[in-house]
Design an enzyme around this catalytic site. Structure first.
Site, PDB file in Angstrom:
ATOM      1  N   GLY A 125       0.811  -1.220   0.000  1.00  0.00           N
ATOM      2  CA  GLY A 125       0.000   0.000   0.000  1.00  0.00           C
ATOM      3  C   GLY A 125       0.842   1.266   0.000  1.00  0.00           C
ATOM      4  CB  SER A 126      -0.039   4.665   1.207  1.00  0.00           C
ATOM      5  OG  SER A 126      -1.308   4.533   0.601  1.00  0.00           O
ATOM      6  CB  THR A 127       4.248   1.598   3.574  1.00  0.00           C
ATOM      7  OG1 THR A 127       4.032   0.423   2.808  1.00  0.00           O
ATOM      8  CG2 THR A 127       3.342   1.588   4.788  1.00  0.00           C
ATOM      9  CB  ILE A 128       5.456   1.682  -1.810  1.00  0.00           C
ATOM     10  CG1 ILE A 128       6.681   1.346  -2.666  1.00  0.00           C
ATOM     11  CG2 ILE A 128       4.358   2.252  -2.689  1.00  0.00           C
ATOM     12  CD1 ILE A 128       7.697   0.547  -1.952  1.00  0.00           C
ATOM     13  CE  LYS A 129      -0.009   6.670  -2.005  1.00  0.00           C
ATOM     14  NZ  LYS A 129      -1.232   7.120  -1.325  1.00  0.00           N
TER      15      LYS A 129
END
Lengths: 648, 380
Positions: free
Chosen positions: A323-327
């Protein structure tokens, strides 16, 4: 008989001559045989007697003591508990049947046990210990000791069994032991395991089996023609396994397990200064003692009938969409490659459309976030901003970014079968899915959905780069080992390839945005609360249920196993990070609070991040007696071990 | 008053001696040979008892077979040799048919087809051929003048080669070698020119690569192992090395009855059959081995005496051939066990556990005794 045409006398004479010649030949051959016998039996008698005596040497293997496992503070995680077993040595038992009956009365065992043992006796050599009863109770033990004089040939053998005093707390990293079957051991190792009854099957118990097991010892005895012991010869003490001191902290591990509670999830906490794994938790969990002492019915159900097997360590085996932890990772590298600048902003209306297509990609917030630059995009986890960014990046440069942060490959933490996750590429998709790559796949990849998969351990490892501004150390679980000589051999940290930025100030742009995730009321990390230390964090949510936005369902209506997964990465304190945490909680929203509990505990343990996370491993140095290799020469040992493989 | 004269005494003694001989001659037996055989069997059963770890069942079984062997010997000893000459061809054909039966529907035993079963009785027809082949050869050469003509030798070679080939097909190298050897000895006894012997030896040397080509894998391995036992100390060479250790560790007087460690702890292969001599050598030492060799020599000496005294060519050839067969079997077995010859499956006669070979040897001694006892007054 027909009348012979031959002169009988001449014929007889000729025959006798030939027969004598033949007889002479036979006598010569017989002499040759006698000569050879003389050579073997008289001249070389000594040599052959030695060889024959060597055949009579039998080695009884002695199992080595398995190495202990401590946490970083010296708390015992895995120990060896002595249990007692009563065995019978047939050659020392004059009245076998009477002895068995007496044992049966003394210990209260069933009569069928005696029959079984009697039946088993034939398969053992007279000098071998034939087990009668395992796990003696203290009462049985004292009864046997008191009556020992009536029971010649009955001996009590200590039996070391693995014990995990902390039960399920360390189940995930430590793993468990299972019963050993020699079939599954490589041939070269079989001698070493000839006296061992169980072997590590998961976690550290498996990956460091070699160190923990040690080397088998032997008692050499000489036996006579009937297989009875003539005398005991040398005793070769086994080399005990090496003790391991782990980097894990019992306090943090307990906190992590308690914080996860009944939810399914995983926590990995790393020390970014050396890559030490401080906590590695995975739920649901199990008690590794069950594998040693046997399963209750409930325990068996819990382990083998569950949908999500507790034996599966989610921290290094679970591959999740992150999810968004990669952003932050994409944002950082896009900034550095001048794809975007900190000031660039877009207007987010809550949705995004790839030019010339009809499909609409929604933001998680229906109304949109308004004007968004990269800092705000990280803070509020704006999907639309990153959809735009995806159109500016090629999938190859995106994959390159992931590779730099250690995704797509095993971290090398030292656990067996660690998973690698997936970095999706057109080639990968064609090969594994069998479909061509679409732009939409790229759009999903940048928000950590789609085909991108990573383990919590990989996520924590990647977060180290953010915490250390480009530097990371290979995660490791073993801080030191104590060899049989009593020396502590510490593991030195191994640095991963550094991520170099052309503009190092970009680290601070992303770090500031990640701090805002917690601090700003608009930030997605509001659940984390306000800790007394500085934190940089990023949340993540992954959708498992593709519901239509128009008929938005109430979240509570979705069945639990289809609800979103929640992730959280964080490090603290911001300036000199002491801890990196990655959390995933499946189908529940506790990720931020789990991370908070773990970090708070670490804060307390290290006196407000002032001191190092304490290591008291030095107190473990105790004088370990150096094992002498006795008088049994290696040659003899080799000869006698070879014998066990002889044919026929 | 009648005074017993010197003449009377001598007459009486002679009469008594004649009566004594008559009693044996009624059964057509040779007392000394019988004694030697009895001694040998006794020694054999004693060794077997130890080799089988004190297994009474095996010893009793072997004793029963011995009893059957003795009965066969008694019967065959009463049949005059002329009958054997008449039956020789039929016996040969019959045993060849049995051998073919083995090849066609024999039971699998020890990795080779050697057995033929009839109810509870199983036997190896190849052992019968060790008697019937010399029988036919002896009767074939009976009227042939020595030195033999080449065509006569060729026929004899065919008589030997046919069963030998069939036995090799089973495959049973040991029995085939014994058969060829005893056949060869009969040809030699019947009369062979020196140049023919040299010629055949050179042919054998030339043919050895071809023989090698037709050998089975296990036979090749045995030969290679014999040449270099250390080549594979735990594999193929293991048998020879362990056997030599057993023999060598015996010393002068051995480790004592039932105290041989090599045999009792199963280091020796097939220690009740082919390797039984190692058990003797280990437990009774050099002295025990010499005693066994002397008993064998006694049996052979007595049997050869019959051959020397044979009245007809057939009788001499048959007795000589059977003696050679017996001697070869014993010597090849012992030589193999002590590492003088490669390992081939040849039993130690009258000692090794196993029925058919025992019966065959008892039968051959029955025939030898028959030759020794059935004498005619010949015109000189």
């Amino acid at each position: 008989m027909k009348k012979s045409l031959i002169n009988p006398h001449a014929a007889k004479k000729a025959f006798n001559r030939r027969a004598l010649l033949l007889l002479l030949g036979l006598v010569l051959f017989a002499l040759l045989i006698a000569l050879r016998l003389f050579m073997l039996q008289i001249l070389e008698h000594k040599r052959y007697t030695t060889l024959s005596t060597k055949n009579l040497l039998t080695l009884i293997p002695i199992a080595p003591k398995r190495g202990l496992i401590y946490d970083r503070d010296g708390t015992l995680i895995a120990s060896n508990k002595t249990s007692f077993r009563v065995s019978i040595i047939p050659e020392r038992t004059p009245h076998m049947k009477a002895t068995l009956v007496y044992l049966q009365h003394l210990l209260g065992t069933s009569p069928s046990l005696g029959k079984q043992v009697l039946w088993r006796l034939h398969r053992h050599r007279p000098y071998e210990h034939v087990p009668y009863l395992n796990k003696l109770t203290p009462k049985q033990l004292s009864l046997l000791s008191v009556n020992a004089y009536r029971l010649p040939g009955v001996v009590i053998d200590p039996d070391l069994k693995r014990q995990y005093p902390l039960k399920n707390i360390f189940a995930a990293p430590i793993g468990y032991m299972t019963h050993l079957s020699l079939k599954h051991i490589p041939a070269a190792q079989r001698t070493n395991y000839s006296a061992t009854s169980s072997i590590g099957s998961a976690g550290i118990e498996k990956s460091d089996e070699q160190l923990l097991h040690g080397h088998v010892g032997a008692q050499a005895i000489e036996i006579d023609a009937s297989g009875h012991t003539v005398r005991s010869l040398t005793h070769l003490a086994p080399t005990p396994g090496q003790d391991l001191i782990l980097t894990l902290s019992t306090a943090l591990q307990k906190t992590a397990m308690q914080a996860l509670g009944k939810e399914t999830g995983a926590v990995v906490a790393l020390d970014p200064n050396n890559g030490a794994v401080l906590a590695m938790a995975s739920t649901p969990s199990f008690d590794p003692n069950w594998f040693i002492n046997g399963f209750s019915k409930a325990a068996y159900q819990q382990v083998f009938a569950a949908k999500q097997s507790p034996l599966f360590n989610l921290a290094d085996h679970g591959q999740f969409a992150i999810g968004s932890t990669i952003k932050p990772f994409y944002a950082l590298m896009a900034l550095d490659q001048h794809v975007i600048s900190p000031q660039d902003a877009i207007f987010d209306r809550g949705w995004f459309q790839i030019p010339n297509t009809k499909h609409i990609y929604h933001d998680w917030k229906l109304s949109g976030h308004g004007w968004v630059n990269v800092s705000k995009a990280i803070m509020v986890s704006c999907d639309t901003y990153f959809y735009h960014l995806a159109t500016l990046l090629s999938i190859y440069s995106m994959d390159n970014i992931l590779q730099q942060f250690g995704f797509g490959k095993a971290t090398g933490v030292g656990l067996s079968n660690e998973r690698c996750g997936v970095i999706p590429s057109p080639h990968w998709k064609q090969k594994n899915i069998g479909r061509p790559w679409y732009t939409g796949d790229k759009i999903l990849t940048i928000i950590g959905q789609g085909f991108l998969l990573a383990t919590p351990l990989q996520l924590a490892n990647a977060t180290q780069f953010l915490a250390n501004k480009g530097v990371a150390y290979r995660p490791h679980l073993i801080q030191a080992r104590i060899n049989p000589q009593g020396q502590i051999i510490t593991t030195s940290p191994v640095a991963e390839p550094t991520v170099h930025l052309t503009h190092p100030e970009n680290w601070h742009v992303v770090q500031a945005a990640m701090q805002q995730v917690i601090l700003n009321p608009e930030g997605t990390g509001e659940h984390f609360g306000h800790p007394p230390y500085t934190v940089a964090a990023k949340t993540g949510t992954t959708q498992l249920y593709g519901h239509n936005r128009d008929e938005e369902r109430s979240r509570t209506n979705i069945p639990k196993h289809l609800r979103n997964n929640h992730l959280f990465i964080a490090y603290a304190p911001v300036n000199h990070p002491r801890i990196v945490v990655a959390v995933i909680v499946e189908h529940a929203a506790q990720a931020a609070s789990v991370a908070r509990k773990v970090m708070d505990r670490a804060w307390l343990l290290t006196h407000h991040f002032q001191t190092d996370v304490p290591t008291r491993a030095k107190k473990l140095v105790h004088p370990v007696s150096i094992v002498s290799s006795a008088h049994l020469s290696k040659e003899t040992l080799a000869l006698t071990t070879l014998k066990t493989h002889s044919p026929g | 008053m009648y005074v017993e004269s010197d003449f009377d005494n001598r007459y009486k003694r002679r009469l008594q001696q004649k009566l004594q001989r008559l009693r044996w001659q009624h059964w057509r037996l040779d007392p000394l040979l019988c004694l030697a055989l009895l001694l040998l069997s006794g020694v054999g059963l004693t060794i077997l008892f130890s080799a089988s770890d004190g297994n009474w069942k095996m010893v009793i079984e072997q004793s029963m077979r011995l009893l059957v062997g003795v009965i066969i010997m008694l019967i065959l000893a009463r049949i005059p040799p002329q009958r054997y000459q008449q039956w020789s061809a039929w016996a040969y054909v019959f045993s060849i048919i049995l051998l073919l039966c083995v090849l066609l529907l024999g039971h699998i035993g020890m990795g080779a087809q050697r057995w033929l079963g009839a109810g509870p009785i199983r036997f190896q027809p190849s052992e019968f051929l060790k008697i019937t082949t010399p029988l036919l050869l002896a009767s074939w050469f009976h009227e042939k003048k020595s030195p033999l003509a080449v065509k006569h030798i060729s026929v004899a070679l065919v008589i030997i080669a046919l069963p030998a080939a069939l036995i090799l097909l089973q495959p049973d190298l040991g029995t085939a070698v014994l058969l060829i050897l005893s056949g060869g000895f009969i040809i030699c006894l019947a009369g062979l020119r020196l140049r023919n012997i040299l010629f055949s030896v050179s042919i054998l040397i030339c043919a050895s690569p071809i023989i090698w080509h037709f050998m089975h894998g296990y036979q090749r391995n045995r030969l290679l192992t014999f040449l270099h036992p250390e080549r594979d100390p735990l594999g193929k060479g293991y048998h020879i090395i362990q056997s030599e250790i057993a023999v060598g560790s015996g010393g002068w007087i051995g480790k004592g009855f039932m105290h041989g460690t090599q045999s009792h702890l199963s280091f020796l292969p097939t220690h009740t059959t082919d390797f039984i001599f190692s058990v003797l050598a280990e437990e009774w030492g050099f002295i025990g081995c010499l005693i066994l060799l002397i008993i064998y020599a006694l049996v052979l000496f007595q049997a050869f005496r019959v051959a020397f005294a044979g009245q007809y060519r057939f009788e001499r050839l048959l007795a000589g051939g059977l003696c050679c067969s017996f001697a070869c079997s014993a010597m090849i077995n012992i030589a193999m066990v002590i590492g003088l010859l490669p390992v081939v499956g040849v039993p130690l006669p009258l000692v090794s556990y196993g029925g058919t070979s025992l019966l065959a040897f008892m039968a051959s001694f029955g025939m030898i005794m028959s030759i020794g006892a059935h004498r005619k007054l010949l015109p000189t």
